[in-house]
Design an enzyme around this catalytic site. Structure first.
Site, short mmCIF file in Angstrom:
data_model
loop_
_atom_site.label_atom_id
_atom_site.label_comp_id
_atom_site.label_asym_id
_atom_site.label_seq_id
_atom_site.Cartn_x
_atom_site.Cartn_y
_atom_site.Cartn_z
N ASP A 1 -14.64 -5.14 2.87
CA ASP A 1 -14.41 -6.35 3.66
C ASP A 1 -14.69 -6.12 5.14
O ASP A 1 -14.71 -7.07 5.93
CB ASP A 1 -12.98 -6.88 3.45
N ARG A 2 -14.92 -4.86 5.53
CA ARG A 2 -15.29 -4.55 6.92
C ARG A 2 -16.63 -3.86 6.95
O ARG A 2 -16.99 -3.11 6.04
CB ARG A 2 -14.25 -3.63 7.56
N SER B 1 -8.10 -0.14 0.50
CA SER B 1 -9.04 -0.30 1.60
C SER B 1 -9.63 1.03 2.04
O SER B 1 -10.29 1.71 1.27
CB SER B 1 -8.36 -1.03 2.76
N HIS B 2 -9.37 1.43 3.29
CA HIS B 2 -9.97 2.64 3.86
C HIS B 2 -9.13 3.90 3.61
O HIS B 2 -9.54 4.99 4.00
CB HIS B 2 -10.14 2.46 5.36
N HIS C 1 -13.20 -6.66 11.41
CA HIS C 1 -12.98 -7.81 10.53
C HIS C 1 -13.63 -9.04 11.16
O HIS C 1 -13.37 -9.36 12.34
CB HIS C 1 -11.49 -8.08 10.34
N ARG D 1 0.84 -1.20 0.00
CA ARG D 1 0.00 0.00 0.00
C ARG D 1 0.87 1.25 0.00
O ARG D 1 1.86 1.31 0.71
CB ARG D 1 -0.91 0.01 1.23
N ASP E 1 -16.20 -0.14 4.55
CA ASP E 1 -14.99 0.56 4.13
C ASP E 1 -14.83 0.44 2.62
O ASP E 1 -15.68 -0.10 1.92
CB ASP E 1 -13.77 0.05 4.91
N ASP F 1 -13.05 -1.24 0.41
CA ASP F 1 -13.07 -2.51 -0.32
C ASP F 1 -14.12 -3.46 0.23
O ASP F 1 -14.18 -4.62 -0.18
CB ASP F 1 -11.69 -3.16 -0.32
N LYS G 1 -3.83 -6.47 -2.03
CA LYS G 1 -4.00 -7.54 -1.04
C LYS G 1 -3.86 -8.86 -1.79
O LYS G 1 -4.50 -9.06 -2.83
CB LYS G 1 -5.36 -7.45 -0.36
#
Length: 447
Positions: A245-246, A102-103, A328, A15, A241, A243, A112
């Site tokens: 995933d959360r 992500s965020h 998560h 990242r 978020d 992507d 990822k």
């Protein structure tokens, strides 16, 4: 400008800022390195996806080109949430990579990566080797791989829905703030045809994030969701978020629900169906979590913070579920990977079975007060931890992840950041006043 590999390779992913830290040439080099790394374990194809950030298409294509040059086939899954990539990896038994930051705000991008079956790849399980091969440069194969495309959205939707009893869902009014992130693709697809009423904030996919950052861990990014929940009289608010995933919850009174309490809700629901199962939680989760697991006749296993540790513990114990305070949530039947949408559906089923509403459901679990994560810049984290440990030498201590000190009715964990000169303090006590008092006590030792 050349990719700054030292800056972008983190503990769990890649990242950095676009242009000065990561560019298309770097993406191509990392794609070639990823292909070589996974081919060494027998993989002859890799999955490549991306989120909605402006440079994602270019970077994903370059990554795929790097893999193809090294003789590995590429399956391009296009726009996808991170947990959709994990689903593809688990279903097709292929390693995969998704371009996402992500965020992080606009101007960032990253990757990822996972092994076959959505196995985690982190600093101690492959990222270091991939970084070294990317820096070393290409080693092209005599025969190039080929690129194909695949749309996995419908299969992913069916998979997510399989975690709940769809007939048990009530016509709840749900506000979802996907913050112009990948939730804009997957949330309406999963909700379509269900008895849930979706009120969708910022559904457009836009990696410049024109409304607010896609980081629901920051309270200011929940304000639009909270206002909308109250304005429409919703039963729950969901904040995803970038992507997706959360997920973070807001109850019908607009009060945020912590990741620990969400973990407890999901654990209770899963143990009702699978009594006696093992449930993982990381060591900064509230004491409520192991209490709820015990009340559900389950076995609680405590781990370090971080997805690779959670997934490893799940594999070793056969745990059905794992939760982290950071939002998560991991599911055994999701290839031990995390998914914001699966977690959201499990919570919606729990509310459907609890007609008094989410706030009432949470009230039984909101047993302690917490400090949240408090960060302090320090020059020598190890020395500070030893000083604090000495001050509490008579208390129960462990070093599973940093320093955890148990003082009866209150406890704290102090652990160093993986990437910054920071110490992170998490503390829990019976009341907010006691939290404030104890934080001051520990913080004085840190300072």
């Amino acid at each position: 400008m050349a990719t700054d590999y030292d800056a972008i390779f983190k503990a769990y992913d890649v990242r950095g800022t676009v242009g000065d830290q990561i560019d298309a040439d770097g993406a191509r080099a990392i794609g070639g390195a990823f292909a070589r790394f996974t081919a060494a374990s027998g993989a002859r194809a890799v999955l490549v996806g991306r989120d909605m950030r402006p440079e994602g298409e270019e970077f994903a294509a370059a990554f795929g080109d790097g893999a193809i040059d090294h003789g590995v086939d590429v399956v391009d899954v296009g726009l996808c949430a991170t947990d959709m990539l994990y689903y593809a990896s688990g279903t097709l038994n292929l390693p995969g990579a998704v371009f996402t930051a992500s965020h992080n705000p606009a101007g960032y991008n990253g990757i990822k990566m996972c092994g076959t079956g959505a196995a985690p790849i982190s600093a101690d399980s492959g990222l270091g080797a991939i970084k070294a091969m990317a820096i070393a440069g290409p080693d092209p194969a005599a025969a190039k791989g080929i690129r194909t495309t695949r749309n996995l959205l419908s299969g992913y939707v069916d998979h997510v829905r399989s975690f709940v009893d769809l007939d048990a869902l009530s016509p709840l009014l749900v506000v979802a703030d996907t913050a112009n992130g990948m939730g804009g693709l997957v949330v309406p697809a999963v909700f379509d045809g269900l008895p849930l009423v979706l009120d969708h904030l910022y559904p457009e996919l836009d990696g410049t994030f024109p409304n607010h950052p896609a980081d629901p861990l920051q309270s200011e990014n929940l304000r639009d969701l909270q206002d909308r929940v109250l304005a429409v009289g919703a039963d729950i608010g969901l904040a995803f978020d970038g992507d997706a995933d959360r997920v973070f919850l807001v109850d019908e009174t607009a009060r945020p629900v912590s990741g620990s309490l969400t973990t407890a809700i999901i654990a209770r629901s899963i143990l009702a169906r699978d009594p006696g199962a093992t449930v993982i939680h990381n060591l900064i989760c509230s004491r409520t979590v192991p209490e709820v697991i015990a009340e559900g006749h389950g076995t609680a296993v405590r781990t370090r913070v971080g997805h690779s540790y959670i997934k490893q513990a799940m594999a070793e114990t056969g745990a059905v579920f794992g939760g982290e305070h950071s939002g998560h949530y991991y599911f055994r039947d999701n290839f031990r990977a995390d998914s914001g949408l699966i977690a959201a559906l499990v919570v919606l089923e729990a509310i459907s079975r609890h007609p008094s509403g989410l706030a009432d459901l949470v009230s039984d679990l909101d047993r302690y007060a917490a400090s949240g994560e408090l960060n302090t810049v320090v020059e020598d984290a190890a020395a500070v931890i030893e000083r604090v440990a000495t001050a509490y030498a008579d208390a129960d201590q462990d070093r599973l992840d940093g320093l955890t000190v148990n003082l009866g009715d209150w406890w704290f964990n102090l652990r160093p950041s993986n990437t910054e000169p920071l110490l992170r303090l998490n503390l829990e006590a019976p009341t907010p006043d006691e939290v404030q008092e104890r934080v001051a006590e520990v913080q004085a030792l840190i300072d």
